[in-house]
Design an enzyme around this catalytic site. Structure first.
Site, PDB file in Angstrom:
ATOM      1  N   GLU A  72      80.178  40.248  15.544  1.00  0.00           N
ATOM      2  CA  GLU A  72      80.519  41.084  14.418  1.00  0.00           C
ATOM      3  C   GLU A  72      79.704  40.923  13.181  1.00  0.00           C
ATOM      4  O   GLU A  72      79.080  39.473  13.247  1.00  0.00           O
ATOM      5  CB  GLU A  72      82.029  41.205  14.308  1.00  0.00           C
ATOM      6  N   CYS A 113      59.853  15.007 -20.716  1.00  0.00           N
ATOM      7  CA  CYS A 113      61.355  15.766 -20.609  1.00  0.00           C
ATOM      8  C   CYS A 113      61.300  16.796 -21.432  1.00  0.00           C
ATOM      9  O   CYS A 113      61.103  16.764 -22.644  1.00  0.00           O
ATOM     10  CB  CYS A 113      62.447  14.715 -20.878  1.00  0.00           C
ATOM     11  N   LYS A 156      78.427  39.521   9.863  1.00  0.00           N
ATOM     12  CA  LYS A 156      78.990  38.667   8.712  1.00  0.00           C
ATOM     13  C   LYS A 156      79.254  39.146   7.297  1.00  0.00           C
ATOM     14  O   LYS A 156      77.969  39.319   6.750  1.00  0.00           O
ATOM     15  CB  LYS A 156      78.197  37.343   8.882  1.00  0.00           C
ATOM     16  N   LYS A 211      72.059  33.874  11.033  1.00  0.00           N
ATOM     17  CA  LYS A 211      71.450  34.039   9.785  1.00  0.00           C
ATOM     18  C   LYS A 211      70.363  34.987   9.870  1.00  0.00           C
ATOM     19  O   LYS A 211      69.405  34.756  10.380  1.00  0.00           O
ATOM     20  CB  LYS A 211      71.305  33.191   8.734  1.00  0.00           C
ATOM     21  N   ASP A 257      93.076  64.501  -3.610  1.00  0.00           N
ATOM     22  CA  ASP A 257      93.580  63.528  -4.530  1.00  0.00           C
ATOM     23  C   ASP A 257      94.727  64.015  -5.536  1.00  0.00           C
ATOM     24  O   ASP A 257      95.583  63.124  -5.640  1.00  0.00           O
ATOM     25  CB  ASP A 257      92.221  63.098  -5.245  1.00  0.00           C
ATOM     26  N   LEU A 258      94.639  65.013  -5.453  1.00  0.00           N
ATOM     27  CA  LEU A 258      95.648  65.648  -6.622  1.00  0.00           C
ATOM     28  C   LEU A 258      97.317  65.489  -5.986  1.00  0.00           C
ATOM     29  O   LEU A 258      98.102  65.290  -6.759  1.00  0.00           O
ATOM     30  CB  LEU A 258      95.338  67.269  -6.934  1.00  0.00           C
ATOM     31  N   TYR A 306      98.105  63.304  -3.528  1.00  0.00           N
ATOM     32  CA  TYR A 306      98.493  61.937  -3.551  1.00  0.00           C
ATOM     33  C   TYR A 306      98.665  61.365  -4.855  1.00  0.00           C
ATOM     34  O   TYR A 306      99.895  60.743  -4.947  1.00  0.00           O
ATOM     35  CB  TYR A 306      97.051  61.208  -2.944  1.00  0.00           C
ATOM     36  N   ASP A 307      98.063  61.764  -5.954  1.00  0.00           N
ATOM     37  CA  ASP A 307      98.234  61.156  -7.350  1.00  0.00           C
ATOM     38  C   ASP A 307      99.697  61.787  -7.719  1.00  0.00           C
ATOM     39  O   ASP A 307     100.311  60.993  -8.390  1.00  0.00           O
ATOM     40  CB  ASP A 307      97.138  61.710  -8.357  1.00  0.00           C
ATOM     41  N   CYS A 348      64.465  16.080 -24.119  1.00  0.00           N
ATOM     42  CA  CYS A 348      64.658  14.985 -25.174  1.00  0.00           C
ATOM     43  C   CYS A 348      63.141  14.238 -25.297  1.00  0.00           C
ATOM     44  O   CYS A 348      63.131  13.470 -26.062  1.00  0.00           O
ATOM     45  CB  CYS A 348      65.595  13.893 -24.566  1.00  0.00           C
ATOM     46  N   TYR A 379      89.464  40.392  10.460  1.00  0.00           N
ATOM     47  CA  TYR A 379      88.836  40.063  11.842  1.00  0.00           C
ATOM     48  C   TYR A 379      89.370  39.065  12.581  1.00  0.00           C
ATOM     49  O   TYR A 379      89.019  38.544  13.796  1.00  0.00           O
ATOM     50  CB  TYR A 379      87.386  39.485  11.425  1.00  0.00           C
ATOM     51  N   CYS A 424      63.678  11.995 -15.919  1.00  0.00           N
ATOM     52  CA  CYS A 424      63.836  11.495 -17.350  1.00  0.00           C
ATOM     53  C   CYS A 424      64.442  10.060 -17.188  1.00  0.00           C
ATOM     54  O   CYS A 424      65.843  10.285 -16.730  1.00  0.00           O
ATOM     55  CB  CYS A 424      64.486  12.511 -17.952  1.00  0.00           C
ATOM     56  N   ASP A 479      79.092  39.831   3.409  1.00  0.00           N
ATOM     57  CA  ASP A 479      78.828  38.842   2.423  1.00  0.00           C
ATOM     58  C   ASP A 479      80.030  38.933   1.313  1.00  0.00           C
ATOM     59  O   ASP A 479      79.722  39.750   0.303  1.00  0.00           O
ATOM     60  CB  ASP A 479      77.501  39.136   1.761  1.00  0.00           C
ATOM     61  N   CYS A 511      69.634  11.378 -22.955  1.00  0.00           N
ATOM     62  CA  CYS A 511      69.023  12.805 -22.686  1.00  0.00           C
ATOM     63  C   CYS A 511      70.083  13.931 -22.843  1.00  0.00           C
ATOM     64  O   CYS A 511      71.272  14.069 -22.100  1.00  0.00           O
ATOM     65  CB  CYS A 511      68.400  13.079 -21.508  1.00  0.00           C
TER      66      CYS A 511
END
Length: 668
Positions: free
Chosen positions: A112, A402, A114, A308, A32-33, A35-36, A405, A222, A420, A116, A425
């Site tokens: 493949e 209700c 799905k 699903k 990281d050093l 790269y930064d 109301c 994809y 209702c 989320d 309302c």
């Protein structure tokens, strides 16, 4: 300067290479050093020489741009939804339908996960990322380029040098980053995100790209949108990989439906081990040249389906049952639960639908209940667990008044729901306004439910027509908590813009019972002006496709109320359009309205393009040819549907005849 440009290009190339190795391949080339340090050098050079900053520079991933709003963008090809499968039998039926259309063509599948997350379209011009657009409604999305550029796994520059190159995929937030963000929000006293998808959506729609950059979104790609040079989805995935896009390693080519089912089960077993949420598996025909032959339904491609996963079921204690009221007055019962982890999120509330649902299942406060997420989205109580203490619990009694109301609740004939009846309302009014300003209705950006509640509480909006008077109270609105001049100005502009909508959006927004988006479109297309509907004959309505006696009775009842007619006249006086604006040209023929069309064969544009146009004119697009079919729009290689249409003497038209029918709209 030439030497400096060369040095910058060398730095950029190194950073791109290191970033791809770290964020896509998960194989860091440097620490990281290092790269930064190189990134800081580039930032320093660009700060001193801003004329040398390019859109593909790794510095663009840091954030820093703040927008007023996101612009709308029309997709070149619509981003379609998928139909769903829930078990092996559904998948086999999906395969059987494809087999019927194939006429001895060989076909295979690609399977493949799905993801989320949120669908995204990336557009590259001459190898440089020029635009990133959300799915939106499938036709129009939002330009979120500045935020997508902060996603480290998405390349700003690719080897493909075409003028136009489109790649589609899914933006998501890893479970690790999700936990990190919620931990920080908890420390800051902020509301926690419900799940990684909501967090990703909220991040992608931040106007400040600094926030997007800080949340470490990720993306799997994809779909390479080029069927001319690439023949299969499998080949498309290999091409994306070669272009240094991040693709999902669980994607697999399957030769038959049995292999598909086997791989779905494998992915399901891996689900809990993944560092990102998946809610199912996508199955596609692998061969691109078969897509038009397999065809489309009115909503989905028939060559793909989303499997699903079965809903996860957990048990927890039911703490309380309470009713809420919606925009139509319908009462929904809800459950307060002891917190439980369900499908990756903490659930503390769930729906109980209506009183009959609770009584039939004998669900009682204090009981241990089974809970699932319907479609992995809405928590739902299934049933109680009958233990030794169950009989000591008090039986549920339905509400009589209700909750907002206190009006006595009513039931309509043949309906299980309570309502209702009070027009005044408060919650009904607020929910009705929320529906009125929603995307599919008047689409007034900036009027969220929280803002509506604030305006209602401060007496600025008590009914729909009050929305269009808000411009007279600009200074007072600015003084409201968390409003501010900029947000108020944007809101008032959005309200004025909404006045120009075609009338079907207004008609849907009125919230007439049983009148959905499609029904509103059909009626306004036919009658052209909302006010003209008050004088139509009851029997005329029922002759329109998909409009039966229930819808007819509801519309007739609504127009019989004088206050509703007065409201329409007030809206018209306020400058709100009540007329249909979708008619193009002068060749529009009423003979198209209410006619049944079938579309088949290979045409110059996707099937959904023609379907959208026909539905604007009130036609109905159906899947199969029968005696009820009025027109068959046939392209090349039309196949069995053309033969059947010929046998049944159905009117067969080509694209030119289609253009003549609808007045040249398809040629625009």
């Amino acid at each position: 300067m030439t030497e400096l440009k060369k040095h910058i290009e060398e730095i950029k190339e190194k950073l791109h290479q290191w970033s791809h190795a770290y964020y896509v391949l998960d194989k860091p080339m440097v620490d990281d050093l290092e790269y930064d340090s190189l990134l800081k050098e580039l930032i320093k050079i660009e700060t001193q020489n801003p004329q040398l900053i390019t859109s593909d520079s790794p510095t663009q991933k840091v954030g820093g741009i703040v927008l007023d709003k996101f612009e709308k963008y029309q997709h070149k090809t619509p981003m379609l939804s998928l139909s769903n499968a829930f078990n092996d039998e559904d998948l086999k039926n999906f395969n059987d339908q494809i087999y019927k259309e194939m006429e001895n063509n060989n076909y295979s599948f690609f399977v493949e996960p799905k993801i989320d997350g949120l669908s995204i379209s990336l557009i590259y011009s001459n190898g440089i990322l020029s635009k990133a657009v959300t799915r939106g409604d499938g036709v129009f999305g939002e330009d979120v380029t500045v935020n997508v550029k902060t996603i480290k796994s998405i390349p700003l520059k690719i080897a493909n040098q075409l003028d136009y190159c489109e790649v589609r995929g899914e933006v998501f937030l890893s479970k690790k980053e999700f936990d990190k963000i919620n931990h920080q929000r908890s420390l800051n006293g902020e509301e926690l995100f419900a799940n990684p998808r909501n967090a990703a959506a909220g991040t992608l729609r931040q106007l400040d790209s600094n926030i997007a950059a800080s949340r470490n979104l990720d993306a799997f790609l994809y779909y390479y949108m080029d069927r001319e040079t690439i023949a299969t989805h499998s080949e498309s995935m290999r091409y994306l990989d070669s272009m240094k896009f991040k693709i999902n390693s669980l994607g697999k080519h399957c030769t038959n439906i049995e292999e598909v089912i086997e791989h779905i089960h494998y992915i399901s077993e891996q689900r809990s081990e993944l560092d990102y949420e998946i809610d199912g598996v996508v199955v596609k025909v692998d061969e691109f040249d078969l897509y038009e032959k397999v065809g489309y339904t009115s909503k989905f491609p028939k060559w793909a389906i989303a499997y699903k996963f079965p809903a996860e079921i957990k048990t927890t204690k039911l703490l309380n049952i309470f009713p809420t009221v919606g925009r139509t007055g319908r009462i929904t019962y809800n459950a307060a639960l002891e917190p439980v982890q369900l499908a990756g999120t903490t659930v503390q509330a769930a729906t109980l639908h209506n009183a009959d649902f609770i009584i039939d299942r004998d669900i009682r406060v204090g009981a241990v209940v089974k809970v699932k997420k319907a479609g992995d989205i809405i928590p739902e109580v299934i049933e109680p667990i009958i233990d030794k203490d169950f009989d000591t619990l008090e039986k549920f009694q339905e509400a009589t008044h209700c909750p907002e109301c206190n009006f006595i609740l009513e039931r309509f004939e043949d309906e299980v729901d309570q309502y209702c009846p009070n027009k005044e309302c408060p919650r009904k009014i607020i929910r009705a306004i929320e529906h009125f300003v929603s995307r599919d209705a008047m689409n007034i950006e900036g009027l969220s439910i929280k803002i509506i509640e604030k305006l209602f509480a401060n007496n600025f909006v008590k009914e729909i027509k009050d929305i269009f008077n808000l411009k007279n109270f600009k200074e007072q609105l600015i003084q409201l908590d968390k409003m501010g001049e900029k947000s108020v100005t944007n809101l008032l502009e959005a309200i004025e813009k909404s006045k120009l909508n075609s009338a079907e959006k207004l008609f849907f927004g009125l919230g007439i019972r049983h009148v959905g988006k499609k029904t509103a479109q059909l009626l306004i297309t036919k009658y052209k002006n909302i006010l003209d509907l008050k004088d139509i004959d009851w029997n005329d309505l029922e002759e329109i496709h998909d409009i039966g006696p229930t819808v007819t009775k509801s519309i007739t009842k609504w127009f019989s109320d004088k206050t509703n007619i007065e409201m329409l006249h007030t809206l018209e006086e306020q400058g709100v359009n009540l007329k249909y604006l979708g008619q193009i040209g002068t060749k529009f023929s009423d003979s198209i309205t209410n006619k049944n069309f079938v579309i088949t064969g290979t045409l110059s544009k996707p099937r959904n393009h023609f379907k959208t146009i026909l539905e604007e004119y009130g036609a109905k697009v159906i899947d199969s040819v029968s005696k009820k079919t009025d027109y068959l729009l046939a392209g090349s290689e039309a196949g069995s549907k053309l033969e059947k249409a010929q046998k049944l003497n159905v009117t067969i038209i080509d694209e030119q005849e289609f253009n003549n029918l609808i007045g040249g709209k398809n040629e625009n």
